[in-house]
Design a protein around this motif. Structure first.
Motif, PDB file in Angstrom:
ATOM      1  N   ALA A  49      -8.153   6.019  -3.101  1.00  0.00           N
ATOM      2  CA  ALA A  49      -7.954   6.425  -4.493  1.00  0.00           C
ATOM      3  C   ALA A  49      -8.616   7.755  -4.813  1.00  0.00           C
ATOM      4  N   ASN A  50      -9.614   8.138  -4.022  1.00  0.00           N
ATOM      5  CA  ASN A  50     -10.329   9.382  -4.280  1.00  0.00           C
ATOM      6  C   ASN A  50      -9.802  10.568  -3.477  1.00  0.00           C
ATOM      7  N   LEU A  51      -8.804  10.328  -2.630  1.00  0.00           N
ATOM      8  CA  LEU A  51      -8.231  11.407  -1.827  1.00  0.00           C
ATOM      9  C   LEU A  51      -7.267  12.242  -2.665  1.00  0.00           C
ATOM     10  N   ALA A  52      -6.809  13.342  -2.098  1.00  0.00           N
ATOM     11  CA  ALA A  52      -5.888  14.228  -2.807  1.00  0.00           C
ATOM     12  C   ALA A  52      -4.503  13.602  -2.935  1.00  0.00           C
ATOM     13  N   ILE A  53      -3.811  13.899  -4.022  1.00  0.00           N
ATOM     14  CA  ILE A  53      -2.452  13.408  -4.238  1.00  0.00           C
ATOM     15  C   ILE A  53      -1.545  13.825  -3.083  1.00  0.00           C
ATOM     16  N   SER A  54      -1.743  15.023  -2.562  1.00  0.00           N
ATOM     17  CA  SER A  54      -0.900  15.514  -1.463  1.00  0.00           C
ATOM     18  C   SER A  54      -1.018  14.617  -0.237  1.00  0.00           C
ATOM     19  N   ASP A  55      -2.228  14.112   0.045  1.00  0.00           N
ATOM     20  CA  ASP A  55      -2.413  13.192   1.171  1.00  0.00           C
ATOM     21  C   ASP A  55      -1.665  11.886   0.918  1.00  0.00           C
ATOM     22  N   MET A  56      -1.774  11.375  -0.307  1.00  0.00           N
ATOM     23  CA  MET A  56      -1.088  10.136  -0.671  1.00  0.00           C
ATOM     24  C   MET A  56       0.425  10.301  -0.551  1.00  0.00           C
ATOM     25  N   ASP A  57       0.920  11.463  -1.009  1.00  0.00           N
ATOM     26  CA  ASP A  57       2.358  11.727  -0.957  1.00  0.00           C
ATOM     27  C   ASP A  57       2.877  11.721   0.475  1.00  0.00           C
ATOM     28  N   GLU A  58       2.163  12.398   1.364  1.00  0.00           N
ATOM     29  CA  GLU A  58       2.610  12.508   2.755  1.00  0.00           C
ATOM     30  C   GLU A  58       2.618  11.166   3.461  1.00  0.00           C
ATOM     31  N   VAL A  59       1.581  10.371   3.243  1.00  0.00           N
ATOM     32  CA  VAL A  59       1.514   9.061   3.880  1.00  0.00           C
ATOM     33  C   VAL A  59       2.604   8.140   3.342  1.00  0.00           C
ATOM     34  N   SER A  60       2.785   8.104   2.033  1.00  0.00           N
ATOM     35  CA  SER A  60       3.799   7.228   1.441  1.00  0.00           C
ATOM     36  C   SER A  60       5.206   7.648   1.863  1.00  0.00           C
ATOM     37  N   GLU A  61       5.429   8.952   1.984  1.00  0.00           N
ATOM     38  CA  GLU A  61       6.737   9.445   2.427  1.00  0.00           C
ATOM     39  C   GLU A  61       7.014   9.011   3.864  1.00  0.00           C
ATOM     40  N   GLY A  62       5.992   9.059   4.700  1.00  0.00           N
ATOM     41  CA  GLY A  62       6.144   8.618   6.088  1.00  0.00           C
ATOM     42  C   GLY A  62       6.457   7.135   6.176  1.00  0.00           C
ATOM     43  N   ILE A  63       5.833   6.349   5.305  1.00  0.00           N
ATOM     44  CA  ILE A  63       6.070   4.903   5.280  1.00  0.00           C
ATOM     45  C   ILE A  63       7.515   4.600   4.890  1.00  0.00           C
ATOM     46  N   VAL A  64       8.001   5.268   3.861  1.00  0.00           N
ATOM     47  CA  VAL A  64       9.374   5.047   3.406  1.00  0.00           C
ATOM     48  C   VAL A  64      10.363   5.441   4.510  1.00  0.00           C
ATOM     49  N   GLY A  65      10.087   6.553   5.184  1.00  0.00           N
ATOM     50  CA  GLY A  65      10.959   6.983   6.272  1.00  0.00           C
ATOM     51  C   GLY A  65      11.035   5.949   7.373  1.00  0.00           C
ATOM     52  N   MET A  66       9.895   5.368   7.722  1.00  0.00           N
ATOM     53  CA  MET A  66       9.849   4.338   8.758  1.00  0.00           C
ATOM     54  C   MET A  66      10.614   3.094   8.326  1.00  0.00           C
ATOM     55  N   ARG A  67      10.423   2.681   7.080  1.00  0.00           N
ATOM     56  CA  ARG A  67      11.095   1.478   6.574  1.00  0.00           C
ATOM     57  C   ARG A  67      12.611   1.667   6.478  1.00  0.00           C
ATOM     58  N   LYS A  68      13.046   2.879   6.194  1.00  0.00           N
ATOM     59  CA  LYS A  68      14.481   3.153   6.126  1.00  0.00           C
ATOM     60  C   LYS A  68      15.132   2.955   7.493  1.00  0.00           C
ATOM     61  N   LYS A  69      14.447   3.384   8.547  1.00  0.00           N
ATOM     62  CA  LYS A  69      14.986   3.222   9.902  1.00  0.00           C
ATOM     63  C   LYS A  69      15.118   1.752  10.265  1.00  0.00           C
ATOM     64  N   VAL A  70      14.107   0.957   9.882  1.00  0.00           N
ATOM     65  CA  VAL A  70      14.151  -0.484  10.153  1.00  0.00           C
ATOM     66  C   VAL A  70      15.312  -1.126   9.388  1.00  0.00           C
ATOM     67  N   ALA A  71      15.477  -0.739   8.129  1.00  0.00           N
ATOM     68  CA  ALA A  71      16.539  -1.303   7.298  1.00  0.00           C
ATOM     69  C   ALA A  71      17.920  -0.929   7.836  1.00  0.00           C
ATOM     70  N   MET A  72      18.064   0.312   8.321  1.00  0.00           N
ATOM     71  CA  MET A  72      19.341   0.754   8.886  1.00  0.00           C
ATOM     72  C   MET A  72      19.717  -0.083  10.107  1.00  0.00           C
ATOM     73  N   THR A  73      18.745  -0.327  10.968  1.00  0.00           N
ATOM     74  CA  THR A  73      18.994  -1.119  12.170  1.00  0.00           C
ATOM     75  C   THR A  73      19.407  -2.537  11.810  1.00  0.00           C
ATOM     76  N   GLN A  74      18.696  -3.123  10.833  1.00  0.00           N
ATOM     77  CA  GLN A  74      19.019  -4.482  10.397  1.00  0.00           C
ATOM     78  C   GLN A  74      20.401  -4.538   9.782  1.00  0.00           C
ATOM     79  N   GLY A  75      20.736  -3.559   8.950  1.00  0.00           N
ATOM     80  CA  GLY A  75      22.044  -3.539   8.300  1.00  0.00           C
ATOM     81  C   GLY A  75      23.173  -3.419   9.295  1.00  0.00           C
ATOM     82  N   ALA A  76      22.974  -2.603  10.321  1.00  0.00           N
ATOM     83  CA  ALA A  76      23.990  -2.440  11.356  1.00  0.00           C
ATOM     84  C   ALA A  76      24.165  -3.734  12.143  1.00  0.00           C
ATOM     85  N   THR A  77      23.046  -4.389  12.435  1.00  0.00           N
ATOM     86  CA  THR A  77      23.091  -5.632  13.217  1.00  0.00           C
ATOM     87  C   THR A  77      23.809  -6.740  12.466  1.00  0.00           C
TER      88      THR A  77
END
Length: 274
Positions: free
Chosen positions: A96-124
């Motif tokens: 909570a005390n880190l910079a917003i930019s750090d939070m943004d980058e980490v959360s963006e990476g998480i969403v990107g990873m989850r999208k790949k998992v969802a795409m694979t599941q949807g295709a299957t």
């Protein structure tokens, strides 16, 4: 407030979020028709599929009260921040005390990873047409909750707190709401930061109808999921639809949590000036 963040910088970041909120006032025509195809789908889907979906909804409903099997682990998210800060003892409170930019980058990476998992599941699941919807719909609901929890941790909020789980469900509800519903939810969540227990209790009361929230979320698949019922061709539709769903959820979660954290940092700055 992080030492590298000025009040002016935070206000600029807040303006980005507010612009996003204003853009949500539009509603695509086909989204208004989203429930119609699902009414058709309900009629032709075997009872076994309905039962499995109902069971999944019951499990997700328990998430509000105790987290259940959908409560995510904070370790993986914290580890992402540990690599950035070289602090092996980092906690959610520290994030909570880190910079917003750090939070943004980490959360963006998480969403990107989850999208790949969802795409694979949807295709299957798209291979089997409507029969595999009994697998795909509970999956996408579950991964949506986990994604929002990980976003919450990325901005320094603990989903073990029931109040945070309420906020997460409201984010989920926002994605599947019409224009009037979106405006109402944005108004509710704008006061979420304030230590106003009466408002919190009102929000909790509204969520007692969690089943309606989840049914609305399911209906949001609408005509999109109808295309996934086509065997084989459903592979492409399933992959694209799931990716789009998690993308929308990820954007909503990141923006709403981002706004909360920015407002808290601004408030902390004002307090320190007094």
């Amino acid at each position: 407030m992080h030492e590298s963040e000025t009040r002016e910088a935070l206000l600029r970041e807040l303006e980005v979020v507010n612009k996003w909120a204003d853009d949500q006032k539009g509603l695509w025509f086909w989204e208004k028709l989203g429930r119609i195809p699902f009414m058709i789908l309900d009629r032709i889907t075997p009872q076994m599929v309905h039962n499995k979906i109902g069971q999944a909804l019951d499990e997700i409903g328990s998430y509000i009260q105790k987290g259940g099997s959908y409560l995510t682990s904070e370790k993986e998210v914290v580890k992402r921040f540990t690599k950035r800060t070289d602090n092996p003892h980092l906690t959610v409170e520290d994030i909570a005390n880190l910079a917003i930019s750090d939070m943004d980058e980490v959360s963006e990476g998480i969403v990107g990873m989850r999208k790949k998992v969802a795409m694979t599941q949807g295709a299957t699941t798209g291979i089997g047409g409507f029969l595999t919807l009994s697998i795909d719909i509970p999956f996408i609901l579950g991964i949506s909750l986990k994604t929002l929890q990980e976003i919450a941790i990325s901005y320094g909020y603990d989903p073990n707190d029931q109040q945070e789980r309420i906020f997460i469900i409201k984010c989920l509800q926002f994605v599947s709401s019409d224009i009037v519903g979106k405006q109402a939810i944005l108004q509710e969540l704008s006061d979420f930061n304030k230590k106003d227990m009466e408002k919190r209790e009102q929000t909790l009361s509204q969520l007692q109808g969690w089943r309606e929230v989840m049914v609305s979320f399911r209906d949001n698949f609408g005509w999109k999921k109808l295309f996934q019922m086509i065997p084989i061709a459903g592979i492409l539709f399933g992959s694209f639809i799931n990716k789009s769903m998690i993308s929308d959820i990820g954007e909503t979660g990141r923006m709403l949590y981002r706004k909360r954290r920015i407002l808290e940092k601004l408030e902390e700055g004002r307090t320190s000036e007094i």
